[in-house]
Motif scaffolding. Structure first.
Motif, short mmCIF file in Angstrom:
data_model
loop_
_atom_site.label_atom_id
_atom_site.label_comp_id
_atom_site.label_asym_id
_atom_site.label_seq_id
_atom_site.Cartn_x
_atom_site.Cartn_y
_atom_site.Cartn_z
N GLU A 1 0.76 -1.13 -0.09
CA GLU A 1 -0.11 -0.04 -0.05
C GLU A 1 0.93 1.24 0.08
O GLU A 1 0.59 2.28 -0.87
CB GLU A 1 -0.95 -0.15 1.18
CG GLU A 1 -1.89 0.96 1.38
CD GLU A 1 -3.21 1.11 2.44
OE1 GLU A 1 -3.84 1.86 2.47
OE2 GLU A 1 -3.12 0.10 3.08
N ILE A 2 2.00 1.36 0.80
CA ILE A 2 2.62 2.40 0.90
C ILE A 2 3.63 2.50 -0.54
O ILE A 2 3.70 3.59 -0.99
CB ILE A 2 4.00 2.23 1.97
CG1 ILE A 2 3.26 2.24 3.47
CG2 ILE A 2 5.12 3.35 1.85
CD1 ILE A 2 3.96 1.86 4.44
N GLN A 3 4.02 1.52 -1.27
CA GLN A 3 4.60 1.67 -2.52
C GLN A 3 3.54 2.19 -3.63
O GLN A 3 3.94 3.12 -4.32
CB GLN A 3 5.09 0.44 -2.95
CG GLN A 3 6.30 -0.23 -2.21
CD GLN A 3 6.63 -1.49 -2.64
OE1 GLN A 3 6.85 -2.41 -1.67
NE2 GLN A 3 6.76 -1.92 -3.95
N ASP A 4 2.27 1.91 -3.43
CA ASP A 4 1.31 2.13 -4.36
C ASP A 4 0.91 3.65 -4.13
O ASP A 4 0.87 4.52 -5.06
CB ASP A 4 -0.06 1.42 -4.15
CG ASP A 4 -0.99 1.82 -5.17
OD1 ASP A 4 -0.76 1.79 -6.57
OD2 ASP A 4 -1.93 2.20 -5.00
N LEU A 5 1.07 4.16 -2.72
CA LEU A 5 0.80 5.46 -2.64
C LEU A 5 1.70 6.28 -3.12
O LEU A 5 1.40 7.30 -3.77
CB LEU A 5 0.69 5.64 -0.94
CG LEU A 5 0.64 7.13 -0.42
CD1 LEU A 5 0.03 6.91 0.87
CD2 LEU A 5 1.94 7.76 -0.13
N HIS A 6 3.00 6.09 -3.01
CA HIS A 6 4.06 6.80 -3.59
C HIS A 6 4.02 6.88 -5.12
O HIS A 6 4.30 7.86 -5.81
CB HIS A 6 5.46 6.40 -3.16
CG HIS A 6 5.82 6.83 -1.77
ND1 HIS A 6 5.96 8.26 -1.36
CD2 HIS A 6 5.87 5.99 -0.48
CE1 HIS A 6 6.06 8.16 -0.02
NE2 HIS A 6 6.24 6.86 0.58
N LEU A 7 3.74 5.82 -5.70
CA LEU A 7 3.34 5.56 -7.16
C LEU A 7 2.46 6.65 -7.51
O LEU A 7 2.49 7.49 -8.64
CB LEU A 7 3.08 4.16 -7.54
CG LEU A 7 2.64 4.01 -9.02
CD1 LEU A 7 3.80 4.30 -9.92
CD2 LEU A 7 2.20 2.58 -9.32
N GLN A 8 1.23 6.78 -6.80
CA GLN A 8 -0.04 7.58 -7.03
C GLN A 8 0.84 9.08 -6.89
O GLN A 8 0.51 9.99 -7.65
CB GLN A 8 -0.89 7.25 -6.42
CG GLN A 8 -1.62 5.96 -6.77
CD GLN A 8 -3.06 5.68 -5.92
OE1 GLN A 8 -3.81 6.54 -6.05
NE2 GLN A 8 -3.08 4.68 -5.30
#
Length: 176
Positions: free
Chosen positions: A10-17
């Motif tokens: 979820e953290i990785q996806d957050l930074h991607l977005q």
């Protein structure tokens, strides 16, 4: 600051977005590498049951002052729908509180000068890694966690491996 495997995704996806199509994939990869390091400090802000913002702090070494306990703030990401709502400020405040609790001396960041200045960061006297690539040295900032601890401190520095690639320190393409 322990994250579950689901949190890490979820953290990785957050930074991607948060960083968008151009920068997002690179920041997501760097985030994944930081989250594998046991010394990385990860702090989340939630809205409901979802992580709305995340900030990472990694050990930051001063060549001439190995006794100093410093950290690099990178990255700080907020989901697009929550940007501009104070989550970034909340993340920094939580980070400073935690780092003060563990006896940190200072936090360093390469970021937007006016944003970080409004959060108490001043221009750093310590040279950044790959400082020769810094076309906008005003973007290299520092916040004393322990007041007075960085008085007269300068010299070279080294960050954790995930952010030592020169591309992260080249500010030539960034707006002033």
């Amino acid at each position: 600051m322990i994250n579950t495997e689901n949190d890490k995704v979820e953290i990785q996806d957050l930074h991607l977005q948060a960083f968008g199509e151009e920068e997002g994939p690179v920041i997501e990869k760097m985030t994944a590498e930081f989250l594998l390091l046991p010394e990385t400090i990860s702090i989340n802000v939630y809205r409901g049951l979802r992580i709305a913002g995340n900030i990472l702090f990694s050990p930051f070494k001063l060549d001439d002052h190995p006794e100093k306990k410093c950290f690099l703030l990178a990255p700080l990401g907020v989901l697009p729908e929550h940007q501009g709502t104070g989550i970034g400020k909340e993340l920094i405040e939580k980070g400073v509180y935690y780092l003060n609790h563990i006896g940190a001396d200072a936090i360093f960041v390469l970021g937007h000068p006016s944003y970080y200045a409004s959060r108490g960061f001043v221009q750093a006297k310590v040279l950044s890694p790959h400082h020769e690539l810094m076309k906008h040295p005003e973007a290299w900032r520092m916040l004393e966690v322990k007041p007075g601890s960085m008085e007269g401190i300068g010299g070279a520095s080294v960050a954790a491996e995930p952010i030592m690639d020169p591309m992260f320190w080249d500010t030539s393409g960034r707006p002033e």
